[in-house]
Scaffold this motif. Sequence first.
Motif, PDB file in Angstrom:
ATOM      1  N   GLY A 117       0.793  -1.223   0.000  1.00 25.04           N
ATOM      2  CA  GLY A 117       0.000   0.000   0.000  1.00 25.04           C
ATOM      3  C   GLY A 117       0.823   1.270   0.000  1.00 25.04           C
ATOM      4  O   GLY A 117       0.296   2.365  -0.226  1.00 25.04           O
ATOM      5  N   VAL A 118       2.147   1.152   0.270  1.00 29.50           N
ATOM      6  CA  VAL A 118       3.015   2.333   0.248  1.00 29.50           C
ATOM      7  C   VAL A 118       3.437   2.597  -1.202  1.00 29.50           C
ATOM      8  O   VAL A 118       3.936   1.709  -1.888  1.00 29.50           O
ATOM      9  N   LYS A 119       3.245   3.831  -1.661  1.00 31.60           N
ATOM     10  CA  LYS A 119       3.589   4.183  -3.034  1.00 31.60           C
ATOM     11  C   LYS A 119       5.094   4.109  -3.255  1.00 31.60           C
ATOM     12  O   LYS A 119       5.883   4.340  -2.341  1.00 31.60           O
ATOM     13  N   ARG A 120       5.472   3.824  -4.504  1.00 35.49           N
ATOM     14  CA  ARG A 120       6.893   3.690  -4.853  1.00 35.49           C
ATOM     15  C   ARG A 120       7.675   4.951  -4.498  1.00 35.49           C
ATOM     16  O   ARG A 120       8.768   4.867  -3.930  1.00 35.49           O
ATOM     17  N   VAL A 121       7.132   6.101  -4.804  1.00 34.25           N
ATOM     18  CA  VAL A 121       7.845   7.345  -4.537  1.00 34.25           C
ATOM     19  C   VAL A 121       8.064   7.528  -3.042  1.00 34.25           C
ATOM     20  O   VAL A 121       9.109   8.024  -2.608  1.00 34.25           O
ATOM     21  N   ASP A 122       7.081   7.097  -2.240  1.00 31.82           N
ATOM     22  CA  ASP A 122       7.228   7.214  -0.785  1.00 31.82           C
ATOM     23  C   ASP A 122       8.237   6.212  -0.244  1.00 31.82           C
ATOM     24  O   ASP A 122       9.049   6.543   0.623  1.00 31.82           O
ATOM     25  N   SER A 123       8.169   4.974  -0.758  1.00 24.23           N
ATOM     26  CA  SER A 123       9.104   3.958  -0.272  1.00 24.23           C
ATOM     27  C   SER A 123      10.544   4.351  -0.599  1.00 24.23           C
ATOM     28  O   SER A 123      11.447   4.157   0.222  1.00 24.23           O
ATOM     29  N   ASP A 124      10.784   4.916  -1.794  1.00 23.60           N
ATOM     30  CA  ASP A 124      12.128   5.369  -2.160  1.00 23.60           C
ATOM     31  C   ASP A 124      12.605   6.462  -1.200  1.00 23.60           C
ATOM     32  O   ASP A 124      13.776   6.483  -0.781  1.00 23.60           O
ATOM     33  N   ARG A 125      11.696   7.356  -0.847  1.00 24.43           N
ATOM     34  CA  ARG A 125      12.054   8.444   0.069  1.00 24.43           C
ATOM     35  C   ARG A 125      12.360   7.902   1.461  1.00 24.43           C
ATOM     36  O   ARG A 125      13.313   8.333   2.108  1.00 24.43           O
TER      37      ARG A 125
ATOM     38  N   SER B  38       7.105  -7.023   0.504  1.00 24.28           N
ATOM     39  CA  SER B  38       7.219  -5.707  -0.135  1.00 24.28           C
ATOM     40  C   SER B  38       8.654  -5.210  -0.196  1.00 24.28           C
ATOM     41  O   SER B  38       8.997  -4.412  -1.068  1.00 24.28           O
TER      42      SER B  38
END
Length: 506
Positions: free
Chosen positions: A386-394, A414
Amino acid sequence: MGKKYHFRTKPYQHQWQAIKKMVASPFGLALLMDPRTGKTKTTIDYFGIMHLKHDLRRVLVVCPTRVIGVWMEEIHRHSPHLVDVVVWDREGRKKYPTLPREMGRYDMQVVIVNYEAFSTPGKKLPSGKRSKASGRFKFRSEIQKWIGDDDALCVLDESHKIKNPSGKAANMLVSMRPLFRWRVILTGTPVTKAKRAHDLYMQWKFLNPERFRDYPTADEFKNQFGRWIEVDGYKKWVGPRNMKDLHARVHKDSFAVHREDCFDLPAREDLIEPVIIKGETARVYDEMAKEMVARLQNGEITEAPIALVQALRLSQITGGTANTPPPDPRTYRIGVEKLDALKPHLEDAQERAEKIVVAARFKADLNAIAALCDDLGLPCWQLRGGVKRVDSDRYITEFRKHDDAGVFLMQPSSGSLGIDLSTAAKMVWYSLTPSFVDFTQSCDRIALSRNSTTFIYLLAKDTVDEVIYQALQGDGQVAKAITSTPEKLLRAGSITLLSDKKRPRK
């Protein structure tokens, strides 16, 4: 020395060097050794040698509750002597309100007690004061009687626990220093944050107060080895000073080693930490393991139609939650045994200003761990469904750049591929994944750490956790292990099958 000491297990080179310095000291030593460099074994061999050299027969070990079991196991593993081990934790103090004086056929008697015993207040009197006939004062008195006229040794494991000069346990233990001819303190983090030298004051007041006799009070010690400014009427520490003098003094009473300097140690260490489930958690687990269905206290039912779903439900239960079936699935908290086991690891990371990765399989586990981090004031970054890719990268970037204690909370499905968490060297598995690929890939996230890595597995004893762990360490075929030997899911000593009773109805 008279009799020759025969090591039951061969020490590493750095352990042998530490033992020689300890034996040469008239009072003991500070083992300032990194975690997992063998402080416990080193100390056990030390008091074994002191038994032969000085007829040492009584040893008090004060340690965090979570490592009492480790001390018991290590003593029986490493000591060549016959040792009577008395666990004097909360339950043990009920069993032994007075400590046994007689040793019978034993060479030595080791009493293991937790720090909390020395901060426990006495019963409240009608006057409002606290009784000195109970609580920590009683425990001190019992230990004094137990020692009697013998020469004794006291070990403070994770001695940074007494760093606070105003702490109840710290002051009680320091007051007990004269009871012990020999004293040993063990910690990998004598100074828990930055270079706050004043963390050493109480530790050395217990170990060897003569080393800093020129600075007998905490304030004098703080002012000598730290720079302070006044902010809004309070003193604020801004940095260390006189470090050369401090290091020279500490060096005389200590042996220090970093894990990366111990070339004979393995680069990776895997540690199993058994977790005892009890109460509602144990009851629900046993019902689900035997009958594939269990009734919760609130009247709801959790069930499993097939063996693999049963294993999933059992894994959720060992983590402290139970899920009800569709069409209206809900998750209920039934226990906190694993959360209680995880908490000290997070607190240790906080004290050592270290980063740690925690892997958990289920959403409820992730939520509970995140809440625990929040309660402790630990920054926590999450990688989960559920965590967006852009958020996970950050989150990954922020965790890597973070220069203090922090937790990266990862769901194996994940976070097993393509990410680098190597600024952490320790991973705790709260709940294991049945996927061999996700498991190995998740472990690899910290594999490139510049320091040796440690993996800790919180496994509910005699449960599905151990079945999954063994399969992952072997051929990786978890499903086969579960379906081919379903009896392994049953806890040892669990009572009669529910089929002998009335099975819960939906």
